[in-house]
Design a protein around this motif. Sequence first.
Motif, mmCIF file in Angstrom:
data_model
loop_
_atom_site.group_PDB
_atom_site.id
_atom_site.type_symbol
_atom_site.label_atom_id
_atom_site.label_comp_id
_atom_site.label_asym_id
_atom_site.label_seq_id
_atom_site.Cartn_x
_atom_site.Cartn_y
_atom_site.Cartn_z
ATOM 1 N N SER A 58 75.735 110.978 75.349
ATOM 2 C CA SER A 58 75.095 109.963 76.170
ATOM 3 C C SER A 58 76.067 109.561 77.260
ATOM 4 C CB SER A 58 74.701 108.765 75.319
ATOM 5 O OG SER A 58 75.868 108.101 74.850
ATOM 6 N N SER A 59 75.701 108.535 78.029
ATOM 7 C CA SER A 59 76.618 108.011 79.039
ATOM 8 C C SER A 59 77.029 106.586 78.690
ATOM 9 C CB SER A 59 75.952 108.042 80.423
ATOM 10 O OG SER A 59 74.822 107.187 80.448
ATOM 11 N N SER A 60 76.924 106.222 77.418
ATOM 12 C CA SER A 60 77.337 104.891 76.987
ATOM 13 C C SER A 60 78.853 104.838 76.851
ATOM 14 C CB SER A 60 76.668 104.520 75.661
ATOM 15 O OG SER A 60 77.034 105.438 74.651
ATOM 16 N N TYR A 61 79.411 103.685 77.134
ATOM 17 C CA TYR A 61 80.870 103.558 77.106
ATOM 18 C C TYR A 61 81.272 102.186 76.577
ATOM 19 C CZ TYR A 61 80.169 100.961 81.475
ATOM 20 O OH TYR A 61 79.742 100.052 82.420
ATOM 21 N N SER A 90 71.435 111.176 82.471
ATOM 22 C CA SER A 90 72.534 112.143 82.373
ATOM 23 C C SER A 90 73.418 111.818 81.176
ATOM 24 C CB SER A 90 73.378 112.125 83.654
ATOM 25 O OG SER A 90 72.580 112.385 84.788
ATOM 26 N N VAL A 91 74.211 112.803 80.787
ATOM 27 C CA VAL A 91 75.163 112.628 79.695
ATOM 28 C C VAL A 91 76.555 113.019 80.200
ATOM 29 C CG1 VAL A 91 73.459 113.068 77.895
ATOM 30 C CG2 VAL A 91 74.775 114.974 78.828
ATOM 31 N N VAL A 92 77.564 112.465 79.546
ATOM 32 C CA VAL A 92 78.948 112.786 79.908
ATOM 33 C C VAL A 92 79.290 114.176 79.373
ATOM 34 C CG1 VAL A 92 81.356 112.118 79.635
ATOM 35 C CG2 VAL A 92 79.604 110.371 79.918
ATOM 36 N N LEU A 93 79.876 114.990 80.221
ATOM 37 C CA LEU A 93 80.242 116.352 79.834
ATOM 38 C C LEU A 93 81.557 116.329 79.065
ATOM 39 C CD1 LEU A 93 79.259 119.288 80.147
ATOM 40 C CD2 LEU A 93 80.712 119.465 82.167
ATOM 41 N N PRO A 144 70.703 116.411 80.676
ATOM 42 C CA PRO A 144 70.608 117.068 79.357
ATOM 43 C C PRO A 144 69.878 118.408 79.403
ATOM 44 C CG PRO A 144 70.083 114.740 79.173
ATOM 45 C CD PRO A 144 70.196 115.033 80.642
ATOM 46 N N LYS A 145 68.836 118.530 80.229
ATOM 47 C CA LYS A 145 68.116 119.804 80.325
ATOM 48 C C LYS A 145 69.000 120.882 80.927
ATOM 49 C CE LYS A 145 63.513 117.723 80.716
ATOM 50 N NZ LYS A 145 62.293 117.573 81.570
#
Length: 203
Positions: A100-103, A128-131, A177-178
Amino acid sequence: MAPFDERDVEQERWSQLEWQDYELWEKIENRARNRRRIWIGLTLALALLLFSVPVVIDQYPRWRSQIALRKLAQELLVLKREAINGQRAVRIRFDAPELSSSYQVEASDSCQSEAWIRLRSASLTHDSVVLHPAAGQKIDIPGLTLRACYDPLTGFETDGESVPGVSQIAGFALINPKDLEMGRNDRIAVLTLSGPSGEADFE
């Protein structure tokens, strides 16, 4: 006094009528010309819109990721200010296992400390998600990190891998994510931090 001639009056009246007709036709012609210009402009605008729609649809996920990274850059500035005002280390940490992009924003005595106090938590975006750094290595994006810490005495520190030829540089990357599932790498947005002051650069 000159003799009154009806032929002169008729000729003058005829000239005025001709001039009135000329003005009328000129107005009609200008109106038709303006209408043609409007139709041509609308046609060009519609063609441009139709041609740009596929590009907008294709690049929209990347633009959303870039907007989220700008939000991250602002969060890093706030983090830096909090660290300086509080004379303590403050770090940002992403929860990579959740994709996820939670921090989390946490504070401690130093960046090497193991005891951290949570200040707040949030999410950059739902699109979006963190890579993960390991995934970045596979697609030739070295130096990615999941956390960055700022200490007023030493500056920014990260746990990202060092980039050959560049000192003290790390980055955060966001991906749809896709795209991550399909292995598409051309829509990844990257925010790099360089130097102890953490100068931000968008890619």
